[in-house]
Design a protein around this motif. Structure first.
Motif, PDB file in Angstrom:
ATOM      1  N   ARG A  81      -3.638   0.661  -3.073  1.00 10.31           N
ATOM      2  CA  ARG A  81      -2.849  -0.536  -3.345  1.00 10.31           C
ATOM      3  C   ARG A  81      -1.943  -0.281  -4.534  1.00 10.31           C
ATOM      4  O   ARG A  81      -2.355   0.320  -5.520  1.00 10.31           O
ATOM      5  CB  ARG A  81      -3.749  -1.712  -3.690  1.00 10.31           C
ATOM      6  CG  ARG A  81      -4.398  -2.340  -2.521  1.00 10.31           C
ATOM      7  CD  ARG A  81      -5.114  -3.576  -2.953  1.00 10.31           C
ATOM      8  NE  ARG A  81      -5.967  -4.001  -1.864  1.00 10.31           N
ATOM      9  CZ  ARG A  81      -6.415  -5.218  -1.727  1.00 10.31           C
ATOM     10  NH1 ARG A  81      -6.154  -6.122  -2.637  1.00 10.31           N
ATOM     11  NH2 ARG A  81      -7.165  -5.521  -0.706  1.00 10.31           N
ATOM     12  N   LEU A  82      -0.745  -0.791  -4.449  1.00  8.54           N
ATOM     13  CA  LEU A  82       0.185  -0.644  -5.566  1.00  8.54           C
ATOM     14  C   LEU A  82      -0.335  -1.382  -6.801  1.00  8.54           C
ATOM     15  O   LEU A  82      -0.154  -0.913  -7.922  1.00  8.54           O
ATOM     16  CB  LEU A  82       1.567  -1.158  -5.167  1.00  8.54           C
ATOM     17  CG  LEU A  82       2.330  -0.286  -4.176  1.00  8.54           C
ATOM     18  CD1 LEU A  82       3.574  -0.993  -3.684  1.00  8.54           C
ATOM     19  CD2 LEU A  82       2.684   1.037  -4.810  1.00  8.54           C
ATOM     20  N   THR A  83      -0.987  -2.526  -6.601  1.00  9.81           N
ATOM     21  CA  THR A  83      -1.525  -3.273  -7.746  1.00  9.81           C
ATOM     22  C   THR A  83      -2.652  -2.498  -8.418  1.00  9.81           C
ATOM     23  O   THR A  83      -2.764  -2.505  -9.644  1.00  9.81           O
ATOM     24  CB  THR A  83      -2.039  -4.654  -7.306  1.00  9.81           C
ATOM     25  OG1 THR A  83      -2.979  -4.486  -6.242  1.00  9.81           O
ATOM     26  CG2 THR A  83      -0.894  -5.536  -6.847  1.00  9.81           C
ATOM     27  N   ALA A 118      -1.012   0.281 -10.453  1.00  9.66           N
ATOM     28  CA  ALA A 118      -0.411  -0.261 -11.674  1.00  9.66           C
ATOM     29  C   ALA A 118      -1.498  -0.611 -12.699  1.00  9.66           C
ATOM     30  O   ALA A 118      -1.339  -0.347 -13.895  1.00  9.66           O
ATOM     31  CB  ALA A 118       0.428  -1.490 -11.339  1.00  9.66           C
ATOM     32  N   GLU A 150       2.618   9.395  -1.909  1.00 13.79           N
ATOM     33  CA  GLU A 150       3.284   8.480  -2.835  1.00 13.79           C
ATOM     34  C   GLU A 150       2.353   8.103  -3.988  1.00 13.79           C
ATOM     35  O   GLU A 150       2.799   7.981  -5.130  1.00 13.79           O
ATOM     36  CB  GLU A 150       3.736   7.216  -2.085  1.00 13.79           C
ATOM     37  CG  GLU A 150       4.518   6.247  -2.921  1.00 13.79           C
ATOM     38  CD  GLU A 150       5.880   6.773  -3.356  1.00 13.79           C
ATOM     39  OE1 GLU A 150       6.471   6.160  -4.254  1.00 13.79           O
ATOM     40  OE2 GLU A 150       6.345   7.790  -2.826  1.00 13.79           O
ATOM     41  N   ALA A 151       1.060   7.952  -3.719  1.00 15.10           N
ATOM     42  CA  ALA A 151       0.101   7.660  -4.793  1.00 15.10           C
ATOM     43  C   ALA A 151       0.050   8.818  -5.779  1.00 15.10           C
ATOM     44  O   ALA A 151      -0.047   8.605  -6.991  1.00 15.10           O
ATOM     45  CB  ALA A 151      -1.279   7.397  -4.203  1.00 15.10           C
ATOM     46  N   LEU A 208       3.135   8.561  -7.988  1.00 14.78           N
ATOM     47  CA  LEU A 208       3.061   7.451  -8.942  1.00 14.78           C
ATOM     48  C   LEU A 208       2.058   7.709 -10.066  1.00 14.78           C
ATOM     49  O   LEU A 208       2.302   7.342 -11.214  1.00 14.78           O
ATOM     50  CB  LEU A 208       2.686   6.152  -8.216  1.00 14.78           C
ATOM     51  CG  LEU A 208       3.733   5.598  -7.255  1.00 14.78           C
ATOM     52  CD1 LEU A 208       3.157   4.442  -6.462  1.00 14.78           C
ATOM     53  CD2 LEU A 208       4.970   5.160  -8.023  1.00 14.78           C
ATOM     54  N   TYR A 239       0.844  -1.195   0.000  1.00 16.18           N
ATOM     55  CA  TYR A 239       0.000   0.000   0.000  1.00 16.18           C
ATOM     56  C   TYR A 239       0.882   1.249   0.000  1.00 16.18           C
ATOM     57  O   TYR A 239       2.044   1.203   0.401  1.00 16.18           O
ATOM     58  CB  TYR A 239      -0.892   0.042   1.244  1.00 16.18           C
ATOM     59  CG  TYR A 239      -1.962  -1.018   1.279  1.00 16.18           C
ATOM     60  CD1 TYR A 239      -3.211  -0.784   0.732  1.00 16.18           C
ATOM     61  CD2 TYR A 239      -1.727  -2.248   1.874  1.00 16.18           C
ATOM     62  CE1 TYR A 239      -4.203  -1.754   0.767  1.00 16.18           C
ATOM     63  CE2 TYR A 239      -2.705  -3.223   1.917  1.00 16.18           C
ATOM     64  CZ  TYR A 239      -3.935  -2.966   1.364  1.00 16.18           C
ATOM     65  OH  TYR A 239      -4.913  -3.929   1.398  1.00 16.18           O
ATOM     66  N   VAL A 240       0.303   2.362  -0.424  1.00 15.73           N
ATOM     67  CA  VAL A 240       0.986   3.656  -0.343  1.00 15.73           C
ATOM     68  C   VAL A 240      -0.003   4.694   0.173  1.00 15.73           C
ATOM     69  O   VAL A 240      -1.212   4.552  -0.004  1.00 15.73           O
ATOM     70  CB  VAL A 240       1.561   4.105  -1.703  1.00 15.73           C
ATOM     71  CG1 VAL A 240       2.708   3.228  -2.137  1.00 15.73           C
ATOM     72  CG2 VAL A 240       0.498   4.155  -2.765  1.00 15.73           C
TER      73      VAL A 240
END
Length: 110
Positions: A58-60, A63, A20-21, A24, A15-16
């Motif tokens: 979530r990083l996923t 992405a 950070e989100a 990204l 998680y971020v």
């Protein structure tokens, strides 16, 4: 101007937090928070969750959202709604305007 959120501990694995989100995705922190308020079908940003009363992404999901932005899928139901742009009409020239409406003479005696 909104403050950048300060966190006392790092985000859980996978998680971020909003800062950070934002880095990204390239979206402003305020925009990410506004997107959270929208209905899921109207949300233009990545999905978010709440963990320990903090917004996390979530990083996923980030992405997946980025992949969708790079390769948008055409919705077959909405494909029929699109149409080519209207053809441009040629601009009227000043000569054509003069022939239609002659200029009135200025009467200084009036």
């Amino acid at each position: 101007m909104p403050r950048t959120p300060q966190y006392d501990r790092p985000a859980p694995p996978g998680y971020v937090y909003a800062d950070e989100a934002s880095r990204l995705t390239g979206r402003a922190i305020e925009t990410l928070y506004k997107d959270r308020q929208k209905a899921p079908e109207d949300n233009p940003g990545p999905k978010s969750e709440t963990l320990n009363r903090k917004a996390v992404w979530r990083l996923t999901d980030i992405a997946e959202w980025l992949e969708q932005q790079m390769n948008p899928q055409l919705d077959p139901e909405r494909a029929a709604e699109s149409r080519p742009p209207e053809p441009r009409r040629p601009r009227k020239t000043s000569q054509a305007r003069r022939t239609k409406r002659p200029a009135k003479a200025y009467d200084s005696a009036a």
